[in-house]
Design a protein around this motif. Sequence first.
Motif, short mmCIF file in Angstrom:
data_model
loop_
_atom_site.label_atom_id
_atom_site.label_comp_id
_atom_site.label_asym_id
_atom_site.label_seq_id
_atom_site.Cartn_x
_atom_site.Cartn_y
_atom_site.Cartn_z
N SER A 760 0.83 -1.20 0.00
CA SER A 760 0.00 0.00 0.00
C SER A 760 0.87 1.25 0.00
N ALA A 761 0.38 2.29 -0.68
CA ALA A 761 1.04 3.59 -0.63
C ALA A 761 0.68 4.28 0.68
N VAL A 762 1.67 4.81 1.36
CA VAL A 762 1.46 5.45 2.65
C VAL A 762 1.32 6.96 2.45
N SER A 763 0.35 7.57 3.11
CA SER A 763 0.13 9.01 3.03
C SER A 763 -0.12 9.55 4.43
N GLY A 764 -0.38 10.84 4.50
CA GLY A 764 -0.66 11.44 5.80
C GLY A 764 -1.95 10.94 6.42
N SER A 765 -2.82 10.32 5.63
CA SER A 765 -4.08 9.80 6.15
C SER A 765 -3.97 8.36 6.65
N SER A 766 -2.85 7.70 6.38
CA SER A 766 -2.69 6.28 6.74
C SER A 766 -2.79 6.09 8.25
N GLN A 767 -3.53 5.05 8.64
CA GLN A 767 -3.73 4.74 10.06
C GLN A 767 -3.49 3.25 10.29
N VAL A 768 -3.23 2.91 11.54
CA VAL A 768 -3.11 1.49 11.93
C VAL A 768 -4.23 1.19 12.91
N MET A 769 -5.10 0.25 12.53
CA MET A 769 -6.19 -0.19 13.40
C MET A 769 -5.70 -1.35 14.26
N ILE A 770 -5.92 -1.24 15.57
CA ILE A 770 -5.57 -2.32 16.50
C ILE A 770 -6.79 -3.24 16.60
N VAL A 771 -6.62 -4.47 16.17
CA VAL A 771 -7.72 -5.44 16.13
C VAL A 771 -7.37 -6.62 17.04
N ARG A 772 -8.36 -7.04 17.83
CA ARG A 772 -8.13 -8.12 18.80
C ARG A 772 -9.15 -9.23 18.60
N GLU A 773 -8.66 -10.47 18.71
CA GLU A 773 -9.51 -11.66 18.65
C GLU A 773 -8.97 -12.63 19.70
N GLY A 774 -9.75 -12.77 20.79
CA GLY A 774 -9.30 -13.64 21.85
C GLY A 774 -8.03 -13.09 22.49
N GLU A 775 -6.98 -13.92 22.52
CA GLU A 775 -5.73 -13.51 23.13
C GLU A 775 -4.77 -12.85 22.13
N HIS A 776 -5.16 -12.81 20.88
CA HIS A 776 -4.27 -12.29 19.84
C HIS A 776 -4.64 -10.85 19.48
N THR A 777 -3.60 -10.04 19.25
CA THR A 777 -3.79 -8.65 18.84
C THR A 777 -2.84 -8.34 17.70
N ILE A 778 -3.35 -7.68 16.67
CA ILE A 778 -2.53 -7.28 15.53
C ILE A 778 -2.86 -5.85 15.16
N GLY A 779 -2.00 -5.27 14.33
CA GLY A 779 -2.27 -3.96 13.74
C GLY A 779 -2.52 -4.11 12.25
N LEU A 780 -3.47 -3.36 11.70
CA LEU A 780 -3.78 -3.40 10.27
C LEU A 780 -3.58 -2.01 9.68
N LEU A 781 -2.71 -1.90 8.68
CA LEU A 781 -2.51 -0.64 7.97
C LEU A 781 -3.68 -0.41 7.01
N VAL A 782 -4.37 0.74 7.18
CA VAL A 782 -5.47 1.10 6.29
C VAL A 782 -5.21 2.50 5.76
N ASP A 783 -5.93 2.87 4.72
CA ASP A 783 -5.68 4.17 4.08
C ASP A 783 -6.24 5.34 4.88
N GLU A 784 -7.42 5.15 5.48
CA GLU A 784 -8.07 6.27 6.17
C GLU A 784 -9.22 5.74 7.00
N LEU A 785 -9.50 6.41 8.12
CA LEU A 785 -10.65 6.05 8.96
C LEU A 785 -11.91 6.66 8.39
N HIS A 786 -13.06 6.08 8.76
CA HIS A 786 -14.33 6.58 8.22
C HIS A 786 -15.29 6.92 9.35
N ALA A 787 -15.94 5.91 9.96
CA ALA A 787 -16.95 6.18 10.99
C ALA A 787 -17.15 4.91 11.82
N VAL A 788 -18.08 5.00 12.82
CA VAL A 788 -18.45 3.83 13.63
C VAL A 788 -19.97 3.77 13.69
#
Length: 863
Positions: A760-788
């Motif tokens: 992925s191309a990285v820009s000033g909008s790039s974010q890392v989402m912290i995602v957890r499932e059970g005992e495991h936690t990872i970070g996901l590089l995404v282009d931009e946040l949106h809403a909840v």
Amino acid sequence: MSEHVAIQTETFLPYMRDVTKCEQSLQELNLMWRVIEASAKMNCPSEAKTILPTMAATRTGFSRLERELVVSLVQEKVRNVLTEIGTKAQYVIDIVVRNLFERTADVGFLATDRELCNFVAGITDNTDAIRYRLREYRNKYTVYDEIMLLDTEGNVLVQIDPATPLEHSADALIGETLNSDTYVETFRFSDLRPGKERALIYSRRMQHPQTGAVVGILCLCFHFEEEMSGIFSSHRDAESRSNMLLLDADNRVIASADKLWVPVGTEVPVNRDGNASLMLFCGREYLVRTVSSDGYQGYPGPIGWQGQVMIPVEVAFSGVISDALTKLPSDIAEGLLSHAESFCPPLFDIMTAAKTIQRIVWNGQVMTAGQRGEMLKLKTILDQISETGNRSNELFAQSIHDLYQTVLVSGMRDAEFTTSLLVDLLDRNLYERSDDCRWWALTPELRTALAQPEQDQATVEKMTNILTYINGLYTVYTRIFVYDRHGRIVASTGDNAAAMIGAQVDEDSLNQVLSLRTQQQYYVSPFSATSLYDGKNTYIYHAAIRDLDNEAIVVGGIGIVFDSTPEFSNMLASGITGKKKMTAFYIDRNARIISTTDDKRAVGDILDIDPALLAISNGGRASQVTIHDNEYAIVACSVSSGYREFKVTDGYQEDIIAVVFESFGAVQGTGSQTDSRQFLLDTDPAITDGNEYATFFSDNNLFAISAAHVVEAVPYSSVLPTSMGTRVEQIGVLGLQRDDNRKEFIWVFDLGQMMRGTRSAVSGSSQVMIVREGEHTIGLLVDELHAVPQFNPGQIMHTPFALQGASMLVTQVIKANNGQLLIQAIDVERLFALLIDGQIPMPPEVAEQAAENTSSTLQLMAA
């Protein structure tokens, strides 16, 4: 924020209605954040304890953004105005100095004219013939309004202006000129020009042709008022919001674009350092820029002269609003914004702060996901956070748009003005060339020599000496040559001059010269390579040489070879001095390069440019944003319109276009930014028991992950790169602060690469989402946040997940906005199964080593 900046902001803010309106909106939103925070503390302190720190951070961040945004808007607007008026002030003085440099050469040459010297020395006495000769000179060099010859006692021997007949002058310039071995430049009242308050006169002593004794004075009176009027009308802003001035060494006005506004003779405040401070003049406050000249080819210009532009502060920031930004293709607009840090640091800071606030709001919504239920009071607080966050984002986006527009439009206007100056410099310079060739064609010795059937060696030497003398005074020519009516060169200056004798002028040029009917006509060869200029491209100016006794008979011609390579380069370089990211060109209507400051392109190459810019009418100018050499850039053009009679009424037409490119940075890859306005979600108040999803962008597509699995988002800049990853999707590690103040390190994966197979191309909008499932936690590089947002079960549609590619992770699609917008939902369990449980194979030979290295590295980082 420094005290100086704060003072400047408060000084200029009252004159910026748009910024004041923005500040009021920011203050209202700031108050809203305070109200929400206070309501949460009072009404549901225990339920809201998880979001109170986030709300405090939001309010603090918003207050900081409010200050930074207003300061940045004010400072950028002030800087742009100062830059614009400073550029114009520089051009005023530079154009004047370049013009007057030509006058110093003229007076030096004409003062040695043999016919004039014979007359002043008393060898000849035909006053009418001399007056005719001076008027012929004036007909060629129309910048003079009077030419006169005086004897050593100040008696006027002959003049060409019948409106102010003179017999004698007692001006001190007479004695000064007689005692000088060079020209004398005088600007003040003179009895030589009794009808003017001030006259600009170039004088030089004249000598007896045989004895060398000083016998008189030549005076060239420059038409100063007419020349300054032309400069002001060409380069003053179209709305006349500012005033252009020429000042003397005592800061007094010697020329004004609007004499009723700032009269000649008035002393004005100056700003040579370009300070962003207001200056008071006649009870009105101004932004001012004052600039001196660096001189031209060793000529410094009149001592102390300065160019100045003054603009009243109350109109300085109220120019014509442009929609240049909205007209840009979205990919170019986004690409330009990605370089905001380099071409507009304040804009980059605001964008960064806006993304921070957006992330804080997004994180607050994620943190409280699933907690509403019976917490009705907290639900109300959350709704207020969401609504205020959206309003904040809209205001940030509009503010960024406004500042971006300010920077872009200012850059385009400055680039256009630069090209306007460049074509003006060129036309003014080449005007002098058309004058020179016609005047030198009147030289009696040349006319007499070419009228002979053949020229003997003594005649050739005499002609060569004349041409050499001329060329010594006028160094813009590499060669001056004379040819007979058959096109044979009989005398020449320059390199290999002897070898040129006997060479033939090209047939087309010869035919054009032989067809010239009057002394006012001339011919210019097309811009092309010629052996007379070492095989390089240039213009050659030709004039017919006529029989001394019968002007109807053309006995030959004179050609002057313009030194185009350095002269054009000098013009371009002087026009973009100090503008490091700008390159400049002269091109013709076919985009063929005549001169350039770009090392990657050569004279004769075709410049890649929008054909619409090549079709601009004479005197017109335009600008646009484009991609040039794989970089985002402003391109601006101006088309020549001539100077005085040159290219206007003299029959010569050769359209030249000045072009500048101002670069803002390399073209970015697609997918780095998304126009979130295309993905606005309609809220449905009927949804009270739906599931919340964290939505985000990747590859210009909208994705969702159940908010129950999302911890928070952090900026990509927090990621620590590492080469320890065993899969290409692993791009680094991220340290998370745990409740016991220890750091937990997790792997960060590139979601885009997992979906499509490329990084992925990285820009000033790039974010890392912290995602957890059970005992495991990872970070996901995404282009931009949106809403909840919330979605009810009826909006969620299952898809077959046996398909290959991206659908391996997408097992559901959410139908939003009544089915008009589809959001791809990522199956978190499947995601972790692929990454953690090893269903994406790890090479066996590196698995053990990778595990050992990873463990050691993380222990070391934790320590």
